[in-house]
Design an enzyme around this catalytic site. Sequence first.
Site, mmCIF file in Angstrom:
data_model
loop_
_atom_site.group_PDB
_atom_site.id
_atom_site.type_symbol
_atom_site.label_atom_id
_atom_site.label_comp_id
_atom_site.label_asym_id
_atom_site.label_seq_id
_atom_site.Cartn_x
_atom_site.Cartn_y
_atom_site.Cartn_z
ATOM 1 N N GLY A 1 -5.006 -3.105 0.706
ATOM 2 C CA GLY A 1 -6.062 -3.518 -0.217
ATOM 3 C C GLY A 1 -6.579 -2.335 -1.009
ATOM 4 O O GLY A 1 -7.607 -1.736 -0.669
ATOM 5 N N TYR A 2 -5.854 -1.954 -2.043
ATOM 6 C CA TYR A 2 -6.228 -0.789 -2.852
ATOM 7 C C TYR A 2 -6.642 -1.217 -4.264
ATOM 8 O O TYR A 2 -7.798 -1.205 -4.606
ATOM 9 C CB TYR A 2 -5.047 0.194 -2.935
ATOM 10 C CG TYR A 2 -5.030 1.293 -1.876
ATOM 11 C CD1 TYR A 2 -5.392 1.038 -0.564
ATOM 12 C CD2 TYR A 2 -4.627 2.595 -2.202
ATOM 13 C CE1 TYR A 2 -5.360 2.046 0.401
ATOM 14 C CE2 TYR A 2 -4.592 3.609 -1.255
ATOM 15 C CZ TYR A 2 -4.958 3.331 0.048
ATOM 16 O OH TYR A 2 -4.919 4.331 0.988
ATOM 17 N N GLU B 1 3.071 7.576 1.700
ATOM 18 C CA GLU B 1 3.911 6.619 0.975
ATOM 19 C C GLU B 1 5.020 7.350 0.224
ATOM 20 O O GLU B 1 6.121 6.873 0.084
ATOM 21 C CB GLU B 1 3.027 5.828 0.002
ATOM 22 C CG GLU B 1 3.756 4.694 -0.703
ATOM 23 C CD GLU B 1 2.825 3.879 -1.600
ATOM 24 O OE1 GLU B 1 1.619 4.189 -1.639
ATOM 25 O OE2 GLU B 1 3.317 2.943 -2.232
#
Lengths: 379, 401
Positions: B131-132, B248
């Site tokens: 949830g960014y 990431e």
Amino acid sequence: MPLVLNEEQNMLKDAAKDFCGKSTPITELRKLRDDKDETGFSRDIWQQMVELGWAGITIPEDFGGLGFGYLGMGVVMEECGRTLTASPLMSTAVLGSSAILSGASDEQKAELLPALAGGELLTALALEETPHHSPYNISTTAEKSGDGYKLNGSKKFVLDGHVADQLVVVARSSGTAGDRDGLSLFLVAADSDGISTTRTIMADSRNAANIELSNVQAPATALLGAEGKGADVLDKVLDVGRIVLSAEMLGGLQEAFERTLEYLKVREQFGVPIGSFQALKHRAAEMFCEIELSKSVVLEALSALDEDSDEVPKLASLAKARLTDTYNLVSSEAIQMHGGIGMTDEHEIGFFMKRARVCEHSFGNAAYHRNRYGELEGY
Amino acid sequence: MAALDDFRKDTRAWLDENCPASMRTPMTEGETVSGGSKHRSPNPDSYVWLDRMAEKGWTVPAWPKEYGGGGLHTDEFVVLLEEMARIQARSPLEGMGVTMIGPTLLEYGSEEQKQRHLTKIVNGEIRWCQGYSEPGAGSDLAGLATKAEDKGDHFLVNGSKIWTSGAQFADWIFCLVRTEPQAPKHEGISFVLFSMDSPGISIKPIKLISGASPFCETFFDDVKAPKEDLVHKVNQGWTVAKRLLQHERSGLRALASAGASRTAATQTTTSLADVAKETIGMVDNHLANPVLRDSIIQYRMNANAFSLTQRRTVEESEAGSTPGAATSIFKFYGADLRKEQLELQLKARGTQSFGWEGDGFTAEELNLTRTWLASRAGSIAGGTNEVQLNILAKRVLGLPD
């Protein structure tokens, strides 16, 4: 094939960095240029390079060389590239050595290799006949004459041709210009009758000459490799030249990039460093990407030479095409990002663009090597 | 080196014995396992392979053993990847648990949080989503507005997220929320975890230009996020958020993808030349269209240089140095290369590459249309290429703000 340097190679690189930084900064090239030096490099510096063993880096220890291979030669040339060092390393220690290593008879090797490693002999490859690299497009003739051959023709852009003791002449003993078959390589003394040499002063302040061959007598023992099969040797020599030149270019473009990056951090306009502007940041970051990829292809190509891999031709074209594009990009951007000062002769950044463009046209430009890469891939 | 040779021998033997045959074939999209129970691979072998690898901790080979990881050193990890590549073994477990939130919890989670969450990630029990981004906070991520009010033992979350990959299949979310609206934007953000089954969450898939819906809009209406799953400190979530983004795109992630992309690059690009030979034809041993030929060769050379660079970073790690600056270019350059490859496919195939559905096109052609459109996400999702260049300029080149 290894993509990292071993300890020995790292030590050689550090030593080369140290030497070039102290003995051959760009001010030395400028001085040679401004003094209109007849040799075009410093014999004294060359002697010091010979003492460091650089003339024999790729020559086996049995013949008096260092036996450090092409990764070793590559790291030295990379450092020479950073300081735009003028020396006979490319003409003699790279092209001359590899022509003799891959083409010469055992007797020739025993005679010539120790002389090369000892810096007693300078060589030059007399190949090109037009302003564009075209290795089989040879009209220079080698006619049988008595026990030997008679050479006639014109050669251009012969690196270090004005100072070489011996020339490796690419001539045609049969067939017509464009044929791969029928080429023969001859090692002839530069002061032979019938050879006239005109030094060409180039924009990069490095050394080349045009050479006329008029009824030059070469004995049969002057042949490097078999008559008519010279391309087998030449292809190998050119790939060595392309790959090692790519290593030199890698050094030059990294130096130009680092100098430019530093300038972006200190030059202020509108009250801020110009490196804070996104228009310049993104271009710098994109260049960084191209440089990282360039490092990888040069290492892989040098390793392939050391392992005598079948991949050498493809990797030579990969390296030469990529390094040409990247050196051109970085050296042009270097001037643009330096602005007005980058246009001046007083500033050193312009030297890199001049060198980049001459390198581009040495041993095939990017289009030449893309075409060759495609052919090697079968389309 | 002898110990590493032994490790290689043992690993090879173990893989030979334990990797099911169907797990040695190229991954198909539906069979990717990202954890959780809401999306299952139809192939039972996927779970045999997952369970066996998880038991050894090899779904996360470099994590510490105490949290279920493999405890491998980098050189052993590289050997494992090489041995897996040798038999073309599939990755047993993908998803944001192993790649993003797991490594972040290892660094910033409390001991209790690690105990509670990490094993479930290793085993593939739980699937996570991120949830960014928000409608008003894309490249300017720190401008996010989803509000979290302190209600004693929990935060009350209201707002919405967008581009939530796999939200419809996720069990849990790691989420950036604003806990201090008055503070400067980077200093009022907290990093919280909560269940996607919490009351007040609704999900709406977003249809993309490719026709697929890999992303969702996720809405929070008075959702309770228990404070026990606040990661790190309140209002210091931005630090955690940035670290997660580094994971990431990080070195180990790059290592793990290096082997896979090497094979993938070879496969796709070989087919590019083959496609062109077939569709364009050959004249004098050259592709008949010289302009397209030059573009294809240029692409092939760039792809070769890129995969050599990936290999170089692997070798640098093996040699003991930390992955070099080159890792920071992978996302940027890789995304562009992939787009270029697909654009060249279109140029080579002409109108046959624009089939949307139905007759007149092969399955491969129809798939290509969608893949080409989906490939645009590569230079947008996870930080646009422009943001990647900003990061490179700042962090690697040291250029000033």
